[in-house]
Design an enzyme around this catalytic site. Structure first.
Site, mmCIF file in Angstrom:
data_model
loop_
_atom_site.group_PDB
_atom_site.id
_atom_site.type_symbol
_atom_site.label_atom_id
_atom_site.label_comp_id
_atom_site.label_asym_id
_atom_site.label_seq_id
_atom_site.Cartn_x
_atom_site.Cartn_y
_atom_site.Cartn_z
ATOM 1 C CD GLU A 1 -7.030 -8.147 -12.183
ATOM 2 O OE1 GLU A 1 -6.652 -9.305 -11.904
ATOM 3 O OE2 GLU A 1 -7.157 -7.250 -11.330
ATOM 4 C CB CYS B 1 3.445 -1.608 -12.746
ATOM 5 S SG CYS B 1 3.989 0.119 -12.611
ATOM 6 C CB CYS C 1 4.624 1.911 -5.981
ATOM 7 S SG CYS C 1 4.926 3.248 -7.172
ATOM 8 C CB CYS D 1 -10.296 2.045 -13.172
ATOM 9 S SG CYS D 1 -8.570 2.010 -12.645
ATOM 10 C CB CYS E 1 1.328 -0.710 -6.019
ATOM 11 S SG CYS E 1 0.302 -1.059 -7.462
ATOM 12 C CB CYS F 1 -6.810 2.444 -5.295
ATOM 13 S SG CYS F 1 -5.305 3.360 -5.608
#
Length: 450
Positions: free
Chosen positions: A179, A200, A204, A193, A207, A424
């Site tokens: 994305e 990932c 975190c 972005c 996230c 975000c």
């Protein structure tokens, strides 16, 4: 590759079938850590995963080595694509100097390379195939049609949020989806972005992308083409795109080779021609790669800090158990000392009852002393399965004012694109096998949903 295992006390995201064991991240060797910070699972658990989901799981769940990551398509070998027994070179995987040498190796002049480069990246052309290369020598175009690959991505969908933010979904050659977000700011700045990985590995806790685990690195071409595609698709609608942030899916510095190459291509003055100061690469705090980035790239750096104590950062950002805040901040002081007019951007996602107290604000002031910096206070964007809550706007303002009164340069970043999961920390689509949720420290249990 050094590994560690995860504590049996950690709370796991369903539907992981078995507990993880022994999680002392701090026991990993130092000061020469591996380039990736991942934890192993029991052999029984690994056998229970399908080949697809086991290829690379998140921080806390990995079962592949760096070499396997590179061989899976995440490295520079992505410059060459094999199709039907023929090897075709991925044009957007090369810097200009490499493209020039490649063109010459096929018997054409260096000037032809510059003409090709400008049609790939400049002059509002953004060519996707040899048929779009107007003005080039016929023999040169024929050679390109036989030996070059123009596209690394296929458009899957474009979703528009109520505030005008655009989320672009791309399908990769292996069927995975990434994305990219185009953010239209009120003052006229338009930012792309881009993602650097599929998923990932950093885990975190706040996230959504981290829930996915890491499937693989993106190639240089797959990163660059996000910016090319965004300009090609949306420039006529939203206007000129001036900024790029590596803040999409993935930890950019975990894929540092391809990220630095992609950033070099983006700032080339004859191509996409973004200003180096308007291309920002973000990191959760991979210290050796951070040092390398600051030494090799002129682009801007953002560091996702998000806490003012190691206790909190160890929990919400497990990378801190390997590279502590003190090591991270001292490294920044040392590396930024010889740089002039360079400020690092600290990102601080505000989590209600976790890191948003006035005591946190005062600690943050002390932490950034001596580091040329700007601070972004970011509103947390909720997502499915999240245990955190966003800090109220009035408290964010009070927190900001405390920092400003101490002389800090601070910006408030409220949600954009959240109604399309484009904000975000909201990108990606976790599957059935997800990263582990770590144990919540007792003093914060009342602040989160557990």
């Amino acid at each position: 590759m050094a590994r560690a295992t995860l504590s049996s006390t950690a709370r796991l995201a369903s539907p992981l079938p078995l507990p993880f064991i022994n999680h002392p991240l701090s026991s990993l060797p130092s000061p020469h850590p591996p380039s990736t910070l991942l934890l192993s699972v029991s052999s029984h658990f690994r056998r229970s995963l399908s080949a697809a989901s086991a290829s690379l799981l998140p921080l806390g769940v990995d079962s592949t080595s760096d070499a396997e990551l590179f061989d899976s398509g995440g490295g520079r070998e992505g410059v060459v694509k094999e199709e039907g027994g023929l090897k075709r070179t991925m044009l957007k995987g090369m810097r200009y100097g490499e493209l020039e040498k490649w063109v010459q190796s096929h018997g054409f002049r260096p000037g032809q390379a510059m003409m090709l480069w400008k049609r790939l990246y400049g002059n509002d052309r953004w060519a996707h195939c040899s048929e779009e290369l107007e003005g080039l020598n016929k023999d040169f175009k024929k050679m390109l049609s036989m030996n070059a690959e123009f596209r690394a991505l296929s458009l899957k969908d474009i979703r528009t949020a109520s505030d005008g933010t655009k989320k672009i979904l791309f399908t990769l050659e292996d069927g995975l989806v990434i994305e990219t977000v185009v953010i239209c700011c009120p003052k006229g700045r338009i930012t792309i972005c881009v993602s650097s990985q599929v998923g990932c590995a950093m885990n975190c806790q706040f996230c959504y992308t981290g829930r996915m685990g890491l499937k693989r690195h993106l190639t240089t071409a797959e990163i660059v083409e996000q910016a090319v595609f965004a300009r090609r698709l949306l420039t006529s609608e939203v206007g000129s795109m001036t900024n790029v942030v590596f803040m999409g899916m993935g930890e950019p510095l975990h894929n540092i080779d391809n990220v630095i190459r992609a950033a070099d291509i983006m700032v080339d003055e004859h191509g996409l021609h973004f200003s180096p100061r308007k291309v920002t690469v973000s990191t959760s705090g991979l210290v050796p790669q951070l040092k390398r980035f600051l030494q090799e790239s002129n682009c801007a750096l953002a560091v996702s800090l998000n806490a003012t104590t190691d206790e909190v950062r160890n929990w919400i950002m497990p990378i801190n158990r390997k590279y502590s805040m003190s090591l991270l901040l001292e490294t920044l002081k040392e590396e930024l000392r010889p740089k002039h007019n360079y400020k690092v951007l600290f990102e601080y996602v505000m989590l209600a009852g976790v890191n948003d107290s006035m005591e946190d604000a005062r600690r943050l002031i002390n932490l950034v002393q001596g580091i040329p910096c700007k601070i972004n206070l970011i509103s947390f964007n909720p997502h499915k399965g999240s245990m955190f809550r966003p800090t109220k706007e009035e408290q964010m303002i009070e927190f900001r004012n405390t920092l400003v009164d101490a002389g800090c340069m601070v910006f408030l970043r409220f949600s954009r694109g959240d109604d399309q999961m484009a904000a975000c920390g909201q990108l990606g689509m976790p599957g059935d096998v997800q990263a582990p949720l770590l144990r919540v420290p007792d003093q914060f249990r009342s602040a989160v949903s557990v």
